[in-house]
Write an enzyme that holds these catalytic residues in place. Structure first.
Site, short mmCIF file in Angstrom:
data_model
loop_
_atom_site.label_atom_id
_atom_site.label_comp_id
_atom_site.label_asym_id
_atom_site.label_seq_id
_atom_site.Cartn_x
_atom_site.Cartn_y
_atom_site.Cartn_z
N CYS A 183 0.81 -1.22 0.00
CA CYS A 183 0.00 0.00 0.00
C CYS A 183 0.84 1.27 0.00
O CYS A 183 0.30 2.37 0.03
CB CYS A 183 -0.97 -0.04 1.17
SG CYS A 183 -1.93 -1.57 1.12
N HIS B 265 -1.86 8.18 6.02
CA HIS B 265 -2.15 6.85 5.45
C HIS B 265 -3.46 6.32 6.04
O HIS B 265 -4.29 5.78 5.32
CB HIS B 265 -1.00 5.89 5.74
CG HIS B 265 -1.17 4.55 5.09
ND1 HIS B 265 -1.18 4.40 3.73
CD2 HIS B 265 -1.37 3.32 5.61
CE1 HIS B 265 -1.37 3.11 3.44
NE2 HIS B 265 -1.49 2.44 4.56
N GLU C 72 0.37 5.70 13.45
CA GLU C 72 0.72 6.82 12.57
C GLU C 72 0.59 8.15 13.32
O GLU C 72 1.44 9.04 13.17
CB GLU C 72 -0.16 6.82 11.33
CG GLU C 72 0.21 7.95 10.37
CD GLU C 72 -0.62 7.94 9.09
OE1 GLU C 72 -1.64 7.22 9.04
OE2 GLU C 72 -0.25 8.67 8.15
N LYS D 288 -9.05 8.40 2.98
CA LYS D 288 -9.58 7.04 2.78
C LYS D 288 -10.97 6.91 3.38
O LYS D 288 -11.70 5.98 3.06
CB LYS D 288 -8.64 5.99 3.38
CG LYS D 288 -7.35 5.78 2.59
CD LYS D 288 -6.56 4.59 3.13
CE LYS D 288 -5.24 4.41 2.41
NZ LYS D 288 -4.21 5.38 2.83
N HIS E 279 -9.65 2.26 0.50
CA HIS E 279 -8.21 2.06 0.43
C HIS E 279 -7.83 1.45 -0.92
O HIS E 279 -8.13 0.28 -1.18
CB HIS E 279 -7.78 1.15 1.58
CG HIS E 279 -6.30 1.01 1.74
ND1 HIS E 279 -5.40 1.55 0.86
CD2 HIS E 279 -5.57 0.40 2.70
CE1 HIS E 279 -4.17 1.27 1.26
NE2 HIS E 279 -4.25 0.57 2.37
N PHE F 294 2.08 -3.24 3.87
CA PHE F 294 2.38 -4.54 4.48
C PHE F 294 3.83 -4.90 4.16
O PHE F 294 4.28 -4.79 3.03
CB PHE F 294 1.49 -5.63 3.88
CG PHE F 294 0.10 -5.71 4.46
CD1 PHE F 294 -0.29 -4.93 5.52
CD2 PHE F 294 -0.81 -6.62 3.92
CE1 PHE F 294 -1.58 -5.03 6.04
CE2 PHE F 294 -2.10 -6.72 4.44
CZ PHE F 294 -2.48 -5.93 5.49
#
Lengths: 82, 414
Positions: free
Chosen positions: B164, B304, B315, B336, B341, B402
């Site tokens: 991502c 994110h 985050e 998002k 996403h 990831f």
């Protein structure tokens, strides 16, 4: 059930149209796949694969190079049906 | 060493759940709309999927591409081509030597639907029915290759793959291509097309997806205490990067500068981020350093923030640690909440939104935050857009993937 030559030509024209966007009228028996219809080798293999399914025939990979014109393909499929 | 070649953004293009182009996307974002809907595909009930919604393209790809393009490209490449053509047109179709033009288009997963559909064909009809374009369609570099071919981009065609973070990494890679002298213009972005039972079932099994099936539009709720996972989205975004010298010479409209990039790795786990947030914090610090931007000039972060219980807090901590007290004047948006996403497309779409935020001096809202985390250490823009200051400003897009990939991209006013 065997398809007639006319059916096969019309069916091939539909497949070529789907794959390349060429008008079905442009797909005539005397046309060369490469020189007249500008079909590259991967598109040709796609057309052959779809034709095998549509007409329920087997067109061996090594035969594809012998199918220079649309008419050659029609003839091959007619014979392969019988 | 930081190369001082300025790189600017001169074109934007996107197709995503909020809109089929940049204007519709920005309007939707400012209005706080959700692009998330219940899925209508037969396979949702056929396989009794635990998640029955996603963010799908607002404007179907077939409305923008020819039938032949639809047949020959995996959806991931279709979406990228739509975005790239828009971006190129938006940039005024710059005249550039092909050997000075690059294409960097990322994808997280690549042609997953092509791959799975081809395997279905083998099982149902046999190997002779597999189409010869299967490999060119499923390879993850296919979108970059098609964009390169369409625009004659010969300086290089690249596909960073970092889950991502991929889309932001692609723009960072494009920035470096120009800074290091490999190209004058780079078309860069990311794409994803994973609306298929396999990715949905797999992400759901990880407990990564929201299961708020009765409220799709309210499911993506970053930083809300009742968030329960991310919402799958699809689409692409592409920007045209250009050396400032090249852009000014042709009188191009400049949206903003891409001022720097920071990339780090957690080296911690294959899925969740390092809970300390150290890798994310370092990416943000390195990005600002790389950009030569002080924390005092930073006014906006497009986070994110995927709406997972674990990720959002990490985050927020990383942003606070990297910026310290300066975080008090940084408007953080989690878009998002509206788009879902986009995986490998996310970092590109959110970079595009960051460019627009700087250009229009407006931070888009975060929707669905009805009950924010009580001890949130960041200033979240909720519900309605927020005006950003005049003068020299900078913003950051965060993108994490990831495997522990962390990318922070700095956008500054030009």
């Amino acid at each position: 059930m065997a398809h007639s030559e006319e059916d096969i030509l019309a069916g091939l024209a539909e497949i070529v149209n789907e794959e390349t966007g060429l008008e079905t009228d442009a797909v005539q028996a005397d046309k060369s796949f490469t020189d007249d219809l500008d079909i590259d080798s991967l598109s040709m293999m796609t057309i052959v694969t779809l034709a095998e399914e549509k007409f329920d025939v087997r067109i061996p990979d090594e035969e594809v190079k012998n199918l220079a014109t649309v008419g050659d393909a029609v003839k091959y499929i007619v014979q392969a049906q019988s | 060493m930081t190369d001082q070649t300025n790189v600017v953004v001169t074109g934007l293009g996107t197709t995503n759940p909020l809109g089929g182009d940049t204007a519709a996307t920005w309007d939707g974002a400012l209005a706080g709309r959700s692009g998330v809907r219940t899925l209508e595909q037969d396979w949702v009930s056929q396989y009794d999927l635990p998640v029955t919604f996603a963010g799908q393209l607002a404007v179907p790809a077939e409305e923008k591409l020819t039938r032949q393009e639809m047949r020959r490209m995996d959806p991931s490449a279709q979406f990228a081509m739509i975005a790239a053509r828009q971006a190129w047109a938006d940039a005024g179709e710059p005249e550039v030597d092909g050997e000075r033009l690059g294409a960097v288009v990322a994808s997280g997963i690549g042609g997953v639907t092509t791959l799975v559909n081809a395997w279905d064909t083998i099982k149902e009809k046999g190997v002779r029915r597999v189409l010869p374009l299967t490999v060119p369609m499923l390879m993850p570099n296919s979108p970059a290759a098609y964009v390169s071919i369409a625009l004659g981009a010969k300086a290089g065609s690249h596909t960073p793959v970092s889950a991502c973070a991929s889309g932001a990494e692609a723009i960072g890679y494009g920035l470096e291509m120009i800074r290091t002298g490999r190209a004058d213009v780079v078309v860069a972005g990311g794409t994803e097309a994973a609306t298929h039972p396999l990715p949905i079932a797999s992400f759901a099994k990880m407990q990564a997806l929201s299961t708020r099936n009765d409220d799709p539009a309210g499911a993506s709720r970053p930083y809300d205490v009742n968030r329960d996972g991310f919402v799958l989205g699809e689409g692409a975004a592409v920007v045209v990067l250009e050396s400032e010298v090249h852009a000014r010479a042709r009188g191009a409209r400049v949206y903003a500068r891409v001022a720097g990039v920071g990339m780090t790795a957690d080296a911690y786990d294959i899925a969740p981020p390092d809970p300390s947030g150290a890798g994310q914090e370092r990416a943000l610090r390195l990005a600002l350093e790389n950009a030569g931007v002080s924390t005092a000039d930073l006014v906006h972060v497009n986070a994110h923030a995927t709406s997972t219980p674990a990720g959002d807090g990490v985050e927020a901590t990383a942003i606070r640690r990297a910026l310290g007290a300066e975080a008090d004047h940084v408007a953080v948006s989690a878009t998002k909440s509206m788009t879902g996403h986009l995986l490998g497309g996310a970092g590109a779409l959110e970079s595009l939104l960051t460019v627009l935020a700087v250009h229009h001096r407006t931070a888009p809202p975060t929707i669905n935050v009805t009950d924010p985390e009580p001890d949130l250490e960041i200033d979240l823009v909720r519900d309605t857009p927020r005006e950003l200051p005049q003068g020299q400003i900078a913003a950051v897009n965060n993108a994490f993937g990831f495997g522990g990939h962390n990318v922070a991209l700095v956008v500054a006013s030009s």
